[in-house]
Structure formats: structure tokens, C-alpha cells
Design a protein around this motif. Sequence first.
Motif, PDB file in Angstrom:
ATOM      1  N   ILE A  18      -0.607   9.305 -12.133  1.00 63.04           N
ATOM      2  CA  ILE A  18      -0.405   9.753 -10.746  1.00 63.04           C
ATOM      3  C   ILE A  18       0.249   8.618  -9.960  1.00 63.04           C
ATOM      4  O   ILE A  18       0.928   8.853  -8.952  1.00 63.04           O
ATOM      5  CB  ILE A  18      -1.716  10.216 -10.074  1.00 63.04           C
ATOM      6  CG1 ILE A  18      -1.390  11.148  -8.904  1.00 63.04           C
ATOM      7  CG2 ILE A  18      -2.580   9.048  -9.617  1.00 63.04           C
ATOM      8  CD1 ILE A  18      -2.576  11.861  -8.311  1.00 63.04           C
ATOM      9  N   ASN A  19       0.059   7.381 -10.435  1.00 67.29           N
ATOM     10  CA  ASN A  19       0.737   6.253  -9.778  1.00 67.29           C
ATOM     11  C   ASN A  19       2.247   6.485  -9.728  1.00 67.29           C
ATOM     12  O   ASN A  19       2.899   6.187  -8.727  1.00 67.29           O
ATOM     13  CB  ASN A  19       0.413   4.950 -10.513  1.00 67.29           C
ATOM     14  CG  ASN A  19       1.051   3.737  -9.843  1.00 67.29           C
ATOM     15  OD1 ASN A  19       0.885   3.539  -8.647  1.00 67.29           O
ATOM     16  ND2 ASN A  19       1.801   2.949 -10.598  1.00 67.29           N
ATOM     17  N   LYS A  20       2.800   7.043 -10.794  1.00 63.03           N
ATOM     18  CA  LYS A  20       4.252   7.281 -10.815  1.00 63.03           C
ATOM     19  C   LYS A  20       4.609   8.413  -9.855  1.00 63.03           C
ATOM     20  O   LYS A  20       5.653   8.383  -9.202  1.00 63.03           O
ATOM     21  CB  LYS A  20       4.698   7.591 -12.233  1.00 63.03           C
ATOM     22  CG  LYS A  20       5.924   6.904 -12.758  1.00 63.03           C
ATOM     23  CD  LYS A  20       6.274   5.549 -12.198  1.00 63.03           C
ATOM     24  CE  LYS A  20       5.382   4.419 -12.648  1.00 63.03           C
ATOM     25  NZ  LYS A  20       5.842   3.076 -12.199  1.00 63.03           N
ATOM     26  N   ASN A  69       0.824  -1.209   0.000  1.00 63.70           N
ATOM     27  CA  ASN A  69       0.000   0.000   0.000  1.00 63.70           C
ATOM     28  C   ASN A  69       0.863   1.266   0.000  1.00 63.70           C
ATOM     29  O   ASN A  69       1.267   1.781   1.042  1.00 63.70           O
ATOM     30  CB  ASN A  69      -0.919  -0.033   1.231  1.00 63.70           C
ATOM     31  CG  ASN A  69      -1.795   1.188   1.330  1.00 63.70           C
ATOM     32  OD1 ASN A  69      -1.359   2.246   1.795  1.00 63.70           O
ATOM     33  ND2 ASN A  69      -3.019   1.087   0.873  1.00 63.70           N
ATOM     34  N   LYS A  70       1.130   1.784  -1.209  1.00 60.90           N
ATOM     35  CA  LYS A  70       1.995   2.966  -1.333  1.00 60.90           C
ATOM     36  C   LYS A  70       1.352   4.204  -0.760  1.00 60.90           C
ATOM     37  O   LYS A  70       2.023   5.142  -0.338  1.00 60.90           O
ATOM     38  CB  LYS A  70       2.370   3.184  -2.795  1.00 60.90           C
ATOM     39  CG  LYS A  70       1.228   3.538  -3.711  1.00 60.90           C
ATOM     40  CD  LYS A  70       1.622   3.449  -5.166  1.00 60.90           C
ATOM     41  CE  LYS A  70       1.543   2.023  -5.657  1.00 60.90           C
ATOM     42  NZ  LYS A  70       2.053   1.809  -6.995  1.00 60.90           N
ATOM     43  N   GLU A  71      -0.013   4.224  -0.732  1.00 62.74           N
ATOM     44  CA  GLU A  71      -0.703   5.422  -0.235  1.00 62.74           C
ATOM     45  C   GLU A  71      -0.305   5.738   1.202  1.00 62.74           C
ATOM     46  O   GLU A  71      -0.304   6.909   1.603  1.00 62.74           O
ATOM     47  CB  GLU A  71      -2.228   5.243  -0.342  1.00 62.74           C
ATOM     48  CG  GLU A  71      -2.759   5.184  -1.780  1.00 62.74           C
ATOM     49  CD  GLU A  71      -2.856   3.757  -2.334  1.00 62.74           C
ATOM     50  OE1 GLU A  71      -2.167   2.854  -1.801  1.00 62.74           O
ATOM     51  OE2 GLU A  71      -3.622   3.547  -3.303  1.00 62.74           O
ATOM     52  N   PHE A 128       3.034   8.991  -7.126  1.00 58.52           N
ATOM     53  CA  PHE A 128       2.987   8.357  -5.805  1.00 58.52           C
ATOM     54  C   PHE A 128       4.247   7.521  -5.558  1.00 58.52           C
ATOM     55  O   PHE A 128       4.773   7.480  -4.448  1.00 58.52           O
ATOM     56  CB  PHE A 128       1.746   7.459  -5.691  1.00 58.52           C
ATOM     57  CG  PHE A 128       0.438   8.223  -5.569  1.00 58.52           C
ATOM     58  CD1 PHE A 128       0.415   9.574  -5.274  1.00 58.52           C
ATOM     59  CD2 PHE A 128      -0.777   7.577  -5.741  1.00 58.52           C
ATOM     60  CE1 PHE A 128      -0.779  10.278  -5.158  1.00 58.52           C
ATOM     61  CE2 PHE A 128      -1.977   8.262  -5.620  1.00 58.52           C
ATOM     62  CZ  PHE A 128      -1.987   9.615  -5.330  1.00 58.52           C
ATOM     63  N   GLU A 129       4.725   6.879  -6.607  1.00 56.01           N
ATOM     64  CA  GLU A 129       5.916   6.032  -6.424  1.00 56.01           C
ATOM     65  C   GLU A 129       7.176   6.869  -6.183  1.00 56.01           C
ATOM     66  O   GLU A 129       8.100   6.416  -5.500  1.00 56.01           O
ATOM     67  CB  GLU A 129       6.084   5.108  -7.635  1.00 56.01           C
ATOM     68  CG  GLU A 129       4.963   4.080  -7.654  1.00 56.01           C
ATOM     69  CD  GLU A 129       5.054   3.033  -8.751  1.00 56.01           C
ATOM     70  OE1 GLU A 129       4.284   2.072  -8.691  1.00 56.01           O
ATOM     71  OE2 GLU A 129       5.893   3.178  -9.670  1.00 56.01           O
ATOM     72  N   ILE A 130       7.222   8.063  -6.743  1.00 51.10           N
ATOM     73  CA  ILE A 130       8.357   8.957  -6.453  1.00 51.10           C
ATOM     74  C   ILE A 130       8.315   9.355  -4.973  1.00 51.10           C
ATOM     75  O   ILE A 130       9.330   9.332  -4.267  1.00 51.10           O
ATOM     76  CB  ILE A 130       8.320  10.190  -7.386  1.00 51.10           C
ATOM     77  CG1 ILE A 130       8.641   9.751  -8.830  1.00 51.10           C
ATOM     78  CG2 ILE A 130       9.301  11.280  -6.920  1.00 51.10           C
ATOM     79  CD1 ILE A 130       8.402  10.811  -9.893  1.00 51.10           C
ATOM     80  N   ILE A 146       6.823  -3.974  -1.510  1.00 46.41           N
ATOM     81  CA  ILE A 146       6.264  -4.934  -2.486  1.00 46.41           C
ATOM     82  C   ILE A 146       6.124  -4.272  -3.852  1.00 46.41           C
ATOM     83  O   ILE A 146       6.275  -4.932  -4.883  1.00 46.41           O
ATOM     84  CB  ILE A 146       4.916  -5.506  -1.973  1.00 46.41           C
ATOM     85  CG1 ILE A 146       5.180  -6.523  -0.862  1.00 46.41           C
ATOM     86  CG2 ILE A 146       4.110  -6.130  -3.113  1.00 46.41           C
ATOM     87  CD1 ILE A 146       3.934  -7.173  -0.281  1.00 46.41           C
ATOM     88  N   ASP A 147       5.856  -2.978  -3.865  1.00 49.08           N
ATOM     89  CA  ASP A 147       5.721  -2.266  -5.140  1.00 49.08           C
ATOM     90  C   ASP A 147       6.948  -2.620  -6.002  1.00 49.08           C
ATOM     91  O   ASP A 147       8.094  -2.552  -5.523  1.00 49.08           O
ATOM     92  CB  ASP A 147       5.671  -0.750  -4.851  1.00 49.08           C
ATOM     93  CG  ASP A 147       4.871   0.003  -5.896  1.00 49.08           C
ATOM     94  OD1 ASP A 147       4.489  -0.599  -6.906  1.00 49.08           O
ATOM     95  OD2 ASP A 147       4.633   1.212  -5.675  1.00 49.08           O
ATOM     96  N   SER A 148       6.711  -3.018  -7.251  1.00 53.87           N
ATOM     97  CA  SER A 148       7.789  -3.626  -8.040  1.00 53.87           C
ATOM     98  C   SER A 148       8.976  -2.683  -8.249  1.00 53.87           C
ATOM     99  O   SER A 148      10.127  -3.112  -8.212  1.00 53.87           O
ATOM    100  CB  SER A 148       7.246  -4.097  -9.394  1.00 53.87           C
ATOM    101  OG  SER A 148       6.679  -3.010 -10.083  1.00 53.87           O
ATOM    102  N   GLU A 149       8.695  -1.389  -8.445  1.00 51.56           N
ATOM    103  CA  GLU A 149       9.779  -0.419  -8.672  1.00 51.56           C
ATOM    104  C   GLU A 149      10.661  -0.316  -7.428  1.00 51.56           C
ATOM    105  O   GLU A 149      11.884  -0.214  -7.522  1.00 51.56           O
ATOM    106  CB  GLU A 149       9.194   0.967  -8.985  1.00 51.56           C
ATOM    107  CG  GLU A 149       8.441   1.059 -10.305  1.00 51.56           C
ATOM    108  CD  GLU A 149       7.054   0.428 -10.271  1.00 51.56           C
ATOM    109  OE1 GLU A 149       6.596   0.014  -9.186  1.00 51.56           O
ATOM    110  OE2 GLU A 149       6.425   0.333 -11.343  1.00 51.56           O
ATOM    111  N   HIS A 150      10.007  -0.328  -6.279  1.00 48.11           N
ATOM    112  CA  HIS A 150      10.749  -0.140  -5.023  1.00 48.11           C
ATOM    113  C   HIS A 150      11.483  -1.407  -4.626  1.00 48.11           C
ATOM    114  O   HIS A 150      12.567  -1.358  -4.058  1.00 48.11           O
ATOM    115  CB  HIS A 150       9.787   0.382  -3.952  1.00 48.11           C
ATOM    116  CG  HIS A 150       9.125   1.636  -4.439  1.00 48.11           C
ATOM    117  ND1 HIS A 150       8.107   1.583  -5.369  1.00 48.11           N
ATOM    118  CD2 HIS A 150       9.396   2.940  -4.226  1.00 48.11           C
ATOM    119  CE1 HIS A 150       7.766   2.824  -5.687  1.00 48.11           C
ATOM    120  NE2 HIS A 150       8.527   3.665  -5.008  1.00 48.11           N
TER     121      HIS A 150
HETATM  122 MG    MG Z   1       4.577   0.038  -8.992  1.00 43.86          MG
END
Ligand code: MG
Length: 384
Positions: free
Chosen positions: A217-219, A125-127, A221-223, A150-154
Motif C-alpha cells: 500500500i506504500n506504493k 509524511n506522505k499521508e 500511497f506514493e502514486i 523527502i520520500d526517495s521516489e519523489h
Molecule cells: Mg518511498
Amino acid sequence: MKQKQLAIIGSTGSIGVQTLDIISEYPELFRASVLAGGSNVELLEKQAIEHRPDKVVIADESGYERLRDSLSPLGIQVEAGSKAVAEAAVSVDGIDTAVIATVGYSGLEPTLKAIEHGKEIALANKETLVVAGELVTGRLAKSRSTIMPIDSEHSAIYQSLTGETPESIRRLLITASGGPFRKMSLKEMEHVTVKDALAHPNWSMGAKITIDSATMINKAFEIIEARWLFDVPAEKINAVVHPQSIIHSMVEFVDGSIKAQLGLPDMHLPIRYALGCGNRLPSERPGLTIADYASLEFFEPDFERFPLLRLAYHSLEKGGNVACVVNAANEIAVAAFLKGQIPFLGIRGIIEKSLEAIPYIATPSYDDYVATNAETRAYASSLL
Ligand code: MG
Ligand code: NDP
């Protein structure tokens, strides 16, 4: 390794279901001791019958009786309500890891509870980090708790940083597929439907994050997520469009080297890595055949066509409760888009108006975040 007892918060969602796949893949390593879901009673019941956890929690109280009637005879404790969800990972003895896989703001409270109780956290949960990254990482630093992304980028960045020092980082390069509208003009985006926006080219995910990927906006949030997870300032974090979603992210170092992590677009891999706390668990699932990809492409992101990307830098520069406002307004706007109440390009206006309307708080307390979230939701809803 001793068998780990897991609490899966959001077990009925896309990440939750894949987490249970991993548990079934390694029964000697992991057990689902707690399952918590939102409102999908049928699936939660089915998961509980299969995995036999100690406790099942459902946020939607109308699902309580059915679960109690079917699961209590199996010796499974049943609870309902959002407070029970928030405490699900800490209210059973012996839980090692909380997998936070609910969507949206609902991830914050269970994460903070897990930190308070020194649990290992596998965070999808990135939020949680968007809304209150400073508060969460501040409390994390004072606790025994750890967060595995868990987020794949992270996960890719975490893997690329293993063995490196913070001083050696020049930039984090977060890859983005570009979503279903990567090549569309803003004019063409005026007419896209919910079905178009839900058709992600590479990833199969829950509805909310799929729409967030379409607006990009997902990106953003990932930043923000990367800023807090890796303690790297925003100016050293860039998004790179990579339509194949094979490189999950990269780190550029001060000597000019770039390290990347590659794999198929399959969340089982980062979930497995997070549950294994960075140990590589052998798997029979299909891996990447590099020869299948004749070329991997990279493009600069287009901030004109995807203006919500800028919100990452705006929110981190302003700090305080700004990202919390962005998140809450986005949640309301995305839900409204999914219900057909606003057009795709209407999402932006709801976020921007909310940013203008909600008072800025420079150093929010937990209660301030709760209030900002509630106020922004009410305000954004009034715009529909
Ligand atoms: Mg991701
Ligand atoms: P889904 O919509 O598929 O699942 C969300 C889960 O959260 C469901 O189990 C849902 O329950 C539950 N839930 C929703 N609201 C509440 C609540 N108030 N209390 C308790 N449970 C609740 O989402 P995803 O699995 O796609 O995403 C989960 C998180 O992981 C998001 O933050 C997303 O950004 C992140 N993520 C997801 C990826 C993916 O591939 N799916 C990739 C990277 C990150 P129910 O369905 O029973 O109502």
C-alpha cells in the motif's frame, strides 16, 4: 547560504533522526530550532540537550514535566499536546523550514499550518497528501510556501524533472522494492509474522511504513503523493518493481528518453537534497559504487498478490474523501497487525469494509477530512 532555522516535527522517528544527522553534518547551514516528537521522552530530551533548540514539543502530555524540568534550565521552552505539535513550526520566530516527519494522519495539521505561514516544507509524511492532497496543494498554490519531497521516489522524480517542462512528461515510473514478500504466494502470506513483515530487504524505516511496504500500500500511497506533488494524472503514473532499490524512480519523456536518479538506499540523500532546496551539498557519506551492481532488475507489479496497489487508482478516480478513508483504515489495521490482533492478510478486509461503510464526500472541506478520519478510525477499530 544563510543558516536555515528548522522545525523538525517527528524528530524522534527514523526520518527525524536522519534529519538531525544532516544538521550535524552542516552546522553552518542548518540549525534545529524546534524539535517535536510523539511520546519518546528519553530520545527527545537527548536530542534537545545535543542540539539546543529554542523549543521542544511532545504530543504525549505525560512527558511534559520531565522535559520541562530538564530543559527549562537550559533556556529551552517546552510544550505538550497535539495542538502544540501542529503549531510547533509556526510558533517560534524565524523558522525557515518545517520538516514534516511524523507518521500517519498527524502530519496533515502541521503541514497546513506551515503553508498558512508561508514556510518552506520538507515533506516526508506522505499521508498528508494521501489524506487531503487536493486541499493541501490548493492551499499551497495560494501561498508563498513550497514543498520539497523527502520520500526517495519523489525526490528522484523531482531531480529527474529539473529543467523539463510539464508537457514533456509521458509517464512517471515509481520504483518499488517489492518488500519482504515479493516472491510469496497469497497462500504463503497467510502465515507471515510481524517479524517477517518488519524485515524489509533494503530499507531501515519506522514500523508503519515497513508494514505498508510489505502490503505494497506504500506504493499506492506514493502514486497518490506523486499525483499531487507533480500534478500528473494517475493514468500516467506506474509502479515498477525493482528489487535492488538503486534506481529511486524515473520519468519517461515524450521523445522516449527516460531519466532516473540512482543512489544507495539511504534516506540521508533525499533529506539532504530537500533541506538544500535542490542544491547539492557535498557529503562524505558513502555513495553508490555502480560496479557493485552487476544487474538491475525490473518487473511489472503483481496486482493479484498485492491488491492494495489498486487502491491508488481507485482512490484517485473516485476522489473526495476516499483516500482519507483508505489511510485511516490502514493506520488502524497496521497498528492491529503490529499488536498481533489480526493476520497480515486481514489488513485488506478492514480497508475494504471501511470503504463500503463510510459515506462518500465529493468535495470535502478540512472539517470533512477531520470527521472522515475520526469516523473511519472508529469504524475500523470496531471490526477488530
Ligand atoms: Mg518511498
Ligand atoms: P517513525 O515511526 O520512525 O517515526 C514517527 C515519528 O512521528 C516519531 O518521531 C514519532 O514520535 C512521531 N509521532 C507519531 N505520532 C505523532 C503525533 N501524533 N504527534 C507528533 N509526533 C508523532 O516513522 P518514519 O520516520 O519511518 O516515517 C515518518 C514519515 O516519513 C512517514 O509518513 C513515512 O511514510 C515517511 N517516510 C519514511 C521513510 C523512512 O525511511 N523512514 C522513507 C520515506 C517516507 P515518538 O517516536 O516520539 O512517539
